[in-house]
Design a protein around this motif. Structure first.
Motif, mmCIF file in Angstrom:
data_model
loop_
_atom_site.group_PDB
_atom_site.id
_atom_site.type_symbol
_atom_site.label_atom_id
_atom_site.label_comp_id
_atom_site.label_asym_id
_atom_site.label_seq_id
_atom_site.Cartn_x
_atom_site.Cartn_y
_atom_site.Cartn_z
ATOM 1 N N ILE A 10 18.025 1.227 8.147
ATOM 2 C CA ILE A 10 16.784 1.675 8.772
ATOM 3 C C ILE A 10 15.809 2.173 7.714
ATOM 4 O O ILE A 10 14.609 1.896 7.775
ATOM 5 C CB ILE A 10 17.070 2.746 9.843
ATOM 6 N N PHE A 11 16.315 2.883 6.705
ATOM 7 C CA PHE A 11 15.434 3.374 5.650
ATOM 8 C C PHE A 11 14.824 2.229 4.843
ATOM 9 O O PHE A 11 13.635 2.239 4.538
ATOM 10 C CB PHE A 11 16.182 4.345 4.727
ATOM 11 N N VAL A 12 15.634 1.216 4.516
ATOM 12 C CA VAL A 12 15.120 0.053 3.779
ATOM 13 C C VAL A 12 14.120 -0.715 4.646
ATOM 14 O O VAL A 12 13.067 -1.153 4.159
ATOM 15 C CB VAL A 12 16.271 -0.860 3.303
ATOM 16 N N ALA A 13 14.410 -0.860 5.932
ATOM 17 C CA ALA A 13 13.480 -1.545 6.834
ATOM 18 C C ALA A 13 12.165 -0.780 6.949
ATOM 19 O O ALA A 13 11.079 -1.390 6.956
ATOM 20 C CB ALA A 13 14.113 -1.721 8.213
ATOM 21 N N SER A 14 12.228 0.543 7.009
ATOM 22 C CA SER A 14 10.999 1.332 7.090
ATOM 23 C C SER A 14 10.207 1.254 5.786
ATOM 24 O O SER A 14 8.975 1.212 5.807
ATOM 25 C CB SER A 14 11.299 2.790 7.446
ATOM 26 N N ALA A 15 10.914 1.203 4.649
ATOM 27 C CA ALA A 15 10.230 1.045 3.359
ATOM 28 C C ALA A 15 9.535 -0.308 3.297
ATOM 29 O O ALA A 15 8.378 -0.401 2.862
ATOM 30 C CB ALA A 15 11.228 1.186 2.208
ATOM 31 N N ALA A 16 10.225 -1.348 3.740
ATOM 32 C CA ALA A 16 9.621 -2.688 3.750
ATOM 33 C C ALA A 16 8.402 -2.716 4.655
ATOM 34 O O ALA A 16 7.352 -3.275 4.293
ATOM 35 C CB ALA A 16 10.647 -3.722 4.210
ATOM 36 N N LEU A 17 8.508 -2.101 5.819
ATOM 37 C CA LEU A 17 7.371 -2.057 6.747
ATOM 38 C C LEU A 17 6.198 -1.300 6.143
ATOM 39 O O LEU A 17 5.046 -1.748 6.239
ATOM 40 C CB LEU A 17 7.822 -1.413 8.060
ATOM 41 N N GLY A 18 6.462 -0.170 5.509
ATOM 42 C CA GLY A 18 5.388 0.607 4.876
ATOM 43 C C GLY A 18 4.690 -0.172 3.778
ATOM 44 O O GLY A 18 3.458 -0.181 3.690
ATOM 45 N N LEU A 19 5.455 -0.849 2.933
ATOM 46 C CA LEU A 19 4.858 -1.635 1.850
ATOM 47 C C LEU A 19 4.094 -2.837 2.391
ATOM 48 O O LEU A 19 3.015 -3.184 1.886
ATOM 49 C CB LEU A 19 5.934 -2.077 0.865
ATOM 50 N N LEU A 20 4.616 -3.482 3.424
ATOM 51 C CA LEU A 20 3.914 -4.633 4.016
ATOM 52 C C LEU A 20 2.590 -4.223 4.662
ATOM 53 O O LEU A 20 1.579 -4.916 4.524
ATOM 54 C CB LEU A 20 4.811 -5.337 5.033
ATOM 55 N N VAL A 21 2.602 -3.106 5.370
ATOM 56 C CA VAL A 21 1.351 -2.624 5.993
ATOM 57 C C VAL A 21 0.330 -2.257 4.921
ATOM 58 O O VAL A 21 -0.857 -2.585 5.045
ATOM 59 C CB VAL A 21 1.634 -1.437 6.941
ATOM 60 N N ALA A 22 0.782 -1.611 3.858
ATOM 61 C CA ALA A 22 -0.132 -1.263 2.765
ATOM 62 C C ALA A 22 -0.699 -2.519 2.115
ATOM 63 O O ALA A 22 -1.894 -2.579 1.809
ATOM 64 C CB ALA A 22 0.577 -0.399 1.724
ATOM 65 N N ALA A 23 0.139 -3.529 1.918
ATOM 66 C CA ALA A 23 -0.342 -4.788 1.325
ATOM 67 C C ALA A 23 -1.329 -5.477 2.253
ATOM 68 O O ALA A 23 -2.265 -6.139 1.795
ATOM 69 C CB ALA A 23 0.837 -5.708 1.024
ATOM 70 N N TRP A 24 -1.154 -5.319 3.541
ATOM 71 C CA TRP A 24 -2.048 -5.942 4.518
ATOM 72 C C TRP A 24 -3.388 -5.206 4.600
ATOM 73 O O TRP A 24 -4.439 -5.828 4.707
ATOM 74 C CB TRP A 24 -1.347 -5.954 5.870
ATOM 75 N N LEU A 25 -3.369 -3.879 4.516
ATOM 76 C CA LEU A 25 -4.587 -3.093 4.714
ATOM 77 C C LEU A 25 -5.366 -2.774 3.437
ATOM 78 O O LEU A 25 -6.578 -2.565 3.502
ATOM 79 C CB LEU A 25 -4.251 -1.772 5.421
ATOM 80 N N LEU A 26 -4.684 -2.710 2.315
ATOM 81 C CA LEU A 26 -5.349 -2.327 1.065
ATOM 82 C C LEU A 26 -5.494 -3.550 0.159
ATOM 83 O O LEU A 26 -4.486 -4.099 -0.290
ATOM 84 C CB LEU A 26 -4.554 -1.226 0.355
ATOM 85 N N PRO A 27 -6.730 -3.965 -0.131
ATOM 86 C CA PRO A 27 -6.928 -5.197 -0.906
ATOM 87 C C PRO A 27 -6.364 -5.153 -2.328
ATOM 88 O O PRO A 27 -6.003 -6.195 -2.867
ATOM 89 C CB PRO A 27 -8.441 -5.382 -0.938
ATOM 90 N N GLU A 28 -6.270 -3.993 -2.937
ATOM 91 C CA GLU A 28 -5.774 -3.899 -4.314
ATOM 92 C C GLU A 28 -4.302 -3.514 -4.375
ATOM 93 O O GLU A 28 -3.792 -3.117 -5.415
ATOM 94 C CB GLU A 28 -6.633 -2.919 -5.111
#
Length: 135
Positions: A10-28
């Protein structure tokens, strides 16, 4: 042991989700597919190791900072993960300010809600097995 593996997943899945959302929302904020798995794993391991350490240091030396430990440990974990080539790159000071806050928020929400989603069926199955038959 099973509980530890479930929590780690669950922790790894939440980390992946957090990084994916950041990559989607933040252009840099860029997370490549080839090195993304390594970046997620490095981020998750660093985050899980550095958080208790920072919490202990802050509790002993600066209790006023206890509320910000999650964001600080997320920043440190992002920094370390970005040092590995080919996975995660963060450019610009604004992204370095926004990314830890966004990733921390998403991972915090995910670690709260993912167990409810994934473990709901297991809990219901266990309840049905322990329920007494009627009649």
């Amino acid at each position: 042991m099973i509980r530890f593996l479930i929590r780690s997943g669950i922790f790894v899945a939440s980390a992946a989700l957090g990084l994916l959302v950041a990559a989607w929302l933040l252009p840099e904020f860029n997370l490549s597919w080839s090195g993304g798995i390594v970046a997620v794993l490095v981020f998750a391991v660093i985050q899980s190791v550095i958080s208790p350490f920072l919490l202990k240091v802050a509790a002993r030396n600066a209790p006023a900072f206890l509320g910000g430990i999650g964001i600080v440990s997320t920043f440190v974990a992002l920094f370390v993960a970005s040092l590995f080539p080919g996975g995660l790159t963060i450019d610009g000071w604004r992204t370095w300010v926004l990314a830890p806050v966004l990733v921390w928020m998403i991972t915090a929400l995910a670690t709260f809600f993912l167990p409810m989603v994934f473990l709901k069926k297991g809990i219901e199955k266990k309840r049905n097995r322990t329920a007494l038959p009627i009649g």
